[in-house]
Design a protein around this motif. Structure first.
Motif, short mmCIF file in Angstrom:
data_model
loop_
_atom_site.label_atom_id
_atom_site.label_comp_id
_atom_site.label_asym_id
_atom_site.label_seq_id
_atom_site.Cartn_x
_atom_site.Cartn_y
_atom_site.Cartn_z
N LEU A 196 0.82 -1.21 0.00
CA LEU A 196 0.00 0.00 0.00
C LEU A 196 0.86 1.26 0.00
CD1 LEU A 196 -2.83 -1.02 2.50
CD2 LEU A 196 -2.98 -0.81 0.00
N ARG A 197 2.00 1.20 0.70
CA ARG A 197 2.89 2.37 0.70
C ARG A 197 3.52 2.56 -0.68
NH1 ARG A 197 1.27 5.78 3.06
NH2 ARG A 197 3.24 6.88 3.13
N VAL A 198 3.77 1.48 -1.38
CA VAL A 198 4.29 1.59 -2.75
C VAL A 198 3.26 2.29 -3.64
CG1 VAL A 198 4.88 0.26 -4.82
CG2 VAL A 198 5.87 -0.36 -2.61
N LEU A 199 1.98 1.91 -3.50
CA LEU A 199 0.94 2.57 -4.29
C LEU A 199 0.83 4.05 -3.95
CD1 LEU A 199 -1.92 -0.10 -4.19
CD2 LEU A 199 -0.37 0.43 -6.09
N ALA A 200 0.90 4.38 -2.67
CA ALA A 200 0.84 5.79 -2.27
C ALA A 200 2.03 6.56 -2.81
CB ALA A 200 0.80 5.90 -0.74
N ALA A 201 3.21 5.94 -2.82
CA ALA A 201 4.40 6.60 -3.35
C ALA A 201 4.30 6.82 -4.85
CB ALA A 201 5.64 5.76 -3.02
N LEU A 202 3.75 5.84 -5.58
CA LEU A 202 3.54 6.01 -7.02
C LEU A 202 2.62 7.20 -7.30
CD1 LEU A 202 3.10 2.27 -8.12
CD2 LEU A 202 5.04 3.77 -8.62
N ALA A 203 1.57 7.32 -6.49
CA ALA A 203 0.66 8.45 -6.65
C ALA A 203 1.38 9.76 -6.37
CB ALA A 203 -0.53 8.28 -5.72
N ALA A 204 2.15 9.81 -5.30
CA ALA A 204 2.88 11.03 -4.95
C ALA A 204 3.89 11.40 -6.02
CB ALA A 204 3.57 10.86 -3.60
N ALA A 205 4.55 10.39 -6.61
CA ALA A 205 5.55 10.65 -7.64
C ALA A 205 4.93 11.29 -8.87
CB ALA A 205 6.24 9.34 -8.02
N VAL A 206 3.66 11.00 -9.13
CA VAL A 206 2.97 11.60 -10.26
C VAL A 206 2.39 12.96 -9.90
CG1 VAL A 206 0.97 11.36 -11.81
CG2 VAL A 206 2.44 9.38 -11.34
N VAL A 207 1.77 13.04 -8.72
CA VAL A 207 0.98 14.22 -8.38
C VAL A 207 1.84 15.41 -7.98
CG1 VAL A 207 -0.71 15.15 -6.74
CG2 VAL A 207 -1.05 12.90 -7.75
N LEU A 208 2.85 15.23 -7.13
CA LEU A 208 3.56 16.37 -6.59
C LEU A 208 4.28 17.19 -7.67
CD1 LEU A 208 4.03 17.89 -4.02
CD2 LEU A 208 6.04 16.50 -3.57
N PRO A 209 5.05 16.57 -8.59
CA PRO A 209 5.63 17.39 -9.65
C PRO A 209 4.58 18.06 -10.53
CG PRO A 209 6.74 15.26 -9.52
CD PRO A 209 5.51 15.17 -8.66
N THR A 210 3.45 17.39 -10.74
CA THR A 210 2.38 17.98 -11.54
C THR A 210 1.79 19.19 -10.84
OG1 THR A 210 1.86 15.78 -12.42
CG2 THR A 210 0.21 17.49 -12.73
N VAL A 211 1.68 19.13 -9.52
CA VAL A 211 1.18 20.27 -8.75
C VAL A 211 2.03 21.50 -9.02
CG1 VAL A 211 1.09 21.20 -6.40
CG2 VAL A 211 -0.01 19.02 -6.92
N PHE A 212 3.34 21.35 -8.98
CA PHE A 212 4.21 22.50 -9.20
C PHE A 212 4.21 22.94 -10.66
CE2 PHE A 212 6.05 21.00 -5.16
CZ PHE A 212 5.97 22.18 -4.44
N ALA A 213 4.09 21.98 -11.59
CA ALA A 213 4.02 22.33 -13.00
C ALA A 213 2.76 23.14 -13.30
CB ALA A 213 4.05 21.07 -13.86
N VAL A 214 1.63 22.72 -12.74
CA VAL A 214 0.37 23.45 -12.93
C VAL A 214 0.47 24.83 -12.30
CG1 VAL A 214 -2.06 23.49 -12.26
CG2 VAL A 214 -1.05 21.39 -13.17
#
Length: 411
Positions: A106-124
């Motif tokens: 479950l932590r791997v899944l959460a990390a995969l989500a964070a790896a996608v979302v956080l850089p996108t947050v700053f790009a947006v």
């Protein structure tokens, strides 16, 4: 009235993005506060439980740039929504994880989500920033990361102590749902970028200037984390600070970090990222010199270290906005999101190396070497940042400022 509406919408958008950053950062760090409870509940050692943190950071560092390239043509709003749904599901399912491998999955899944979302947050954030406000908007969202340290981690730790460690993750999942709803309400539906081949997307990322910026980020974060990770032992050696005193000092430096990031964003917009970075490094180095001096005067009164600690935290959190702004400028409009993903990876890599190096210095030479080493790293990072400016003709005095094309890059 239209101007007021535009500003209000921008404020809601930034609040939604900052809350998302706050949620993801809290989820990354909060395990430290419930580590003993996880180890006891799953019948594993604390060292094994600590690998949940390591795996999260490693996945974020490795996956972020790959995901940024692979999802380059995806609409940003849908990408954020999908990533946050995965994040929420991974956290809300934690009470169902009755074994260590299940929790790790479950932590791997959460990390995969964070790896996608956080850089996108700053790009947006950068892409939707009005002209002349990119630095300030990035710093506003960056405050969500600082706020996670100041408020998110203590709150998550308290929830775990009161209701069990599983409740900490459930709370993170519920917070993620709130962030997702806020994003869907406040974030406009951004059209996907024009189609581009893989080579075209990757070519800007190979520019030497960007490589030097990333190296500067790694070294700067390394220096900061080798000190920050072992702040407790350092303050105990210098001024006999106990756990209660450390908690209050951490709260104080967290507030200073938020202020430093905000001021840095304003300076990026006004004097450019190169000068802002140089100023932040100069202040950081001065703070480390003050802390090194206090170590020579031990045992010292705690009041002697308060000012340099506040200055250190403000300067440390002033570093990311100019790094992000300059990475965007060097990468160009097409590769902006991918460049920010690489910056995210650089931060995670620097943090991992810093914790390891700091532990070795502490065990081998004592805590007094930590501020000296941190200051040396800061100077080296400044040299790398300066070299970035010498490897491209675009970094003259005019282009030191945040460029309009970077402010409205395609996302």
């Amino acid at each position: 009235m239209p101007l007021f509406r535009r500003r209000s919408g921008g404020g809601l958008r930034l609040a939604a993005l900052a809350l998302t950053a706050f949620t993801l950062q809290t989820d990354d760090f909060v395990i430290v506060g419930v580590l003993p409870s996880i180890a006891h509940g799953l019948s594993v050692t604390e060292a094994a439980a600590g690998q949940l943190v390591t795996v999260f950071s490693v996945i974020c560092a490795v996956v972020a740039p790959v995901a940024a390239v692979a999802t380059a043509s995806w609409p940003r709003r849908r990408l954020l929504a999908g990533g946050m749904l995965l994040f929420c599901a991974a956290n809300l399912a934690v009470p169902l994880a009755t074994s260590y491998p299940a929790l790790m999955a479950l932590r791997v899944l959460a990390a995969l989500a964070a790896a996608v979302v956080l850089p996108t947050v700053f790009a947006v954030t950068a892409a939707l920033a009005p002209p002349g406000r990119q630095g300030r908007d990035l710093a506003t969202v960056m405050a969500g990361l600082t706020g996670a340290v100041v408020a998110g981690v203590p709150a998550g730790t308290w929830i775990g102590a009161a209701f069990g460690w599983e409740a900490t993750f459930v709370a993170n999942g519920l917070l993620g749902i709130a962030a997702l709803a806020f994003l869907l309400i406040a974030l406009p539906d951004v059209a996907p970028p024009p189609a581009a081949g893989m080579a075209e997307r990757l070519r800007p990322l190979a520019r030497p200037a960007l490589a030097f910026v990333l190296l500067a980020a790694i070294i700067a974060v390394l220096g900061n984390l080798l000190f920050q990770t072992y702040l407790g032992p350092f303050l105990t050696d210098v001024a006999g600070v106990d756990s209660t005193g450390l908690g209050w000092l951490l709260l104080l430096v967290g507030v200073a970090g938020i202020a430093g990031a905000r001021l840095s964003g304003t300076l990026v917009d006004r004097i450019g990222p190169a000068r802002t970075f140089a100023l932040a490094i100069a202040v950081f180095t001065a703070a480390m010199a003050g802390l090194a001096l206090s170590w020579t005067l031990r045992p010292a009164h705690v009041a002697l270290v308060v000012l340099p600690l506040v200055v250190w935290s403000a300067a440390a959190w002033a570093v990311p906005p100019p790094v992000q702004a300059r990475a965007l400028a060097f990468a160009g409009t097409q590769a902006g999101p991918q460049a920010l993903a690489l910056v995210s990876s650089a931060v995670y890599l620097g943090a991992s190396l810093g914790a390891g190096l700091g532990g070795w210095l502490l065990g081998t030479f004592g805590s007094g070497t930590l501020p000296v080493a941190a200051g040396a790293c800061a100077i080296a990072a400044l040299a790398m940042f300066a070299l970035a400016g010498r490897t491209t003709p675009a970094t003259d005095s005019a282009s030191d400022r945040t460029k309009p094309e970077a402010q409205h890059m395609t996302i």
